[in-house]
Design a protein around this motif. Structure first.
Motif, PDB file in Angstrom:
ATOM      1  N   GLY A 271     -24.009  61.486  10.572  1.00 58.94           N
ATOM      2  CA  GLY A 271     -23.740  60.162  10.011  1.00 58.94           C
ATOM      3  C   GLY A 271     -24.128  59.045  10.949  1.00 58.94           C
ATOM      4  N   SER A 272     -23.866  59.237  12.233  1.00 59.02           N
ATOM      5  CA  SER A 272     -24.201  58.190  13.207  1.00 59.02           C
ATOM      6  C   SER A 272     -25.712  58.012  13.349  1.00 59.02           C
ATOM      7  CB  SER A 272     -23.585  58.505  14.572  1.00 59.02           C
ATOM      8  OG  SER A 272     -24.264  59.585  15.194  1.00 59.02           O
ATOM      9  N   ARG A 273     -26.470  59.020  12.928  1.00 59.45           N
ATOM     10  CA  ARG A 273     -27.927  58.966  13.029  1.00 59.45           C
ATOM     11  C   ARG A 273     -28.603  58.723  11.681  1.00 59.45           C
ATOM     12  NH1 ARG A 273     -28.894  63.772  17.467  1.00 59.45           N
ATOM     13  NH2 ARG A 273     -27.381  62.956  18.951  1.00 59.45           N
ATOM     14  N   GLY A 274     -27.784  58.583  10.639  1.00 63.41           N
ATOM     15  CA  GLY A 274     -28.341  58.347   9.310  1.00 63.41           C
ATOM     16  C   GLY A 274     -28.965  59.583   8.682  1.00 63.41           C
ATOM     17  N   TRP A 275     -28.543  60.762   9.134  1.00 62.02           N
ATOM     18  CA  TRP A 275     -29.085  62.012   8.609  1.00 62.02           C
ATOM     19  C   TRP A 275     -28.170  62.556   7.524  1.00 62.02           C
ATOM     20  CZ3 TRP A 275     -29.646  64.882  13.915  1.00 62.02           C
ATOM     21  CH2 TRP A 275     -30.659  64.290  14.666  1.00 62.02           C
ATOM     22  N   GLU A 276     -28.770  63.180   6.540  1.00 61.88           N
ATOM     23  CA  GLU A 276     -28.010  63.932   5.549  1.00 61.88           C
ATOM     24  C   GLU A 276     -28.347  65.397   5.781  1.00 61.88           C
ATOM     25  OE1 GLU A 276     -27.642  64.196   0.746  1.00 61.88           O
ATOM     26  OE2 GLU A 276     -27.836  62.224   1.680  1.00 61.88           O
TER      27      GLU A 276
END
Length: 158
Positions: free
Chosen positions: A73-78
């Motif tokens: 989440g902190s890296r914008g990954w799903e």
């Protein structure tokens, strides 16, 4: 800095990010498989000491899953999660294996087998990973430590 050098730097960064994301996905799905296996066994009658040990392991897997999701989440990954079919198959196999006989030793053996599979997967992934992401590497090591502790803990219930 020349254009080739900039391109090489960007390409390396993208490759490292993909490796980190893949390893984090593996950590997540391994933790979810551990959760699934434990939850399916908790529906079976067993000694209270075994139940407490499994509940402790479940909390550890829950924490690892939360950490993996937080990093992503902190890296914008799903991240790709464990397939529902895999969860269903694990539940079915657990019910089949525990349908007869001494359940405590069967549960312990199943947990050891699951922990061992998780360790093998985790070690393979970690050895292929370039370890340029200390946060993901640390979480991977935490999962391996959890798997190792789970094996040791279950040995007493065989």
């Amino acid at each position: 800095m020349c254009m080739n050098s900039i391109f090489a730097h960007i390409l390396t960064a993208v490759m490292n990010m993909n490796e980190s994301k893949n390893l984090l996905t593996s950590i997540l799905t391994t933790a979810q498989m551990g959760q699934t296996g434990i939850r399916s066994t908790l529906q079976t009658p067993m000694r209270s000491t075994l139940r407490r040990a499994l509940e402790t392991q479940l909390r550890e897997y829950d924490a690892i899953e939360q950490q993996a999701q937080a990093i992503a989440g902190s890296r914008g990954w799903e991240l790709r999660e464990l397939e529902p079919a895999a969860k269903g198959m694990a539940n079915f196999m657990t019910r089949m294996r525990l349908s007869t006989g001494s359940t405590d030793s069967k549960i312990a053996a199943m947990m050891i087998q699951g922990n061992t599979k998780g360790m093998i997967t985790g070690l393979k992934e970690l050895h292929q990973f370039n370890k340029s992401d200390p946060q993901v590497t640390a979480l991977s090591q935490k999962l391996l430590d959890c798997e190792t502790a789970g094996i040791r803990q279950m040995q007493g219930f065989l």
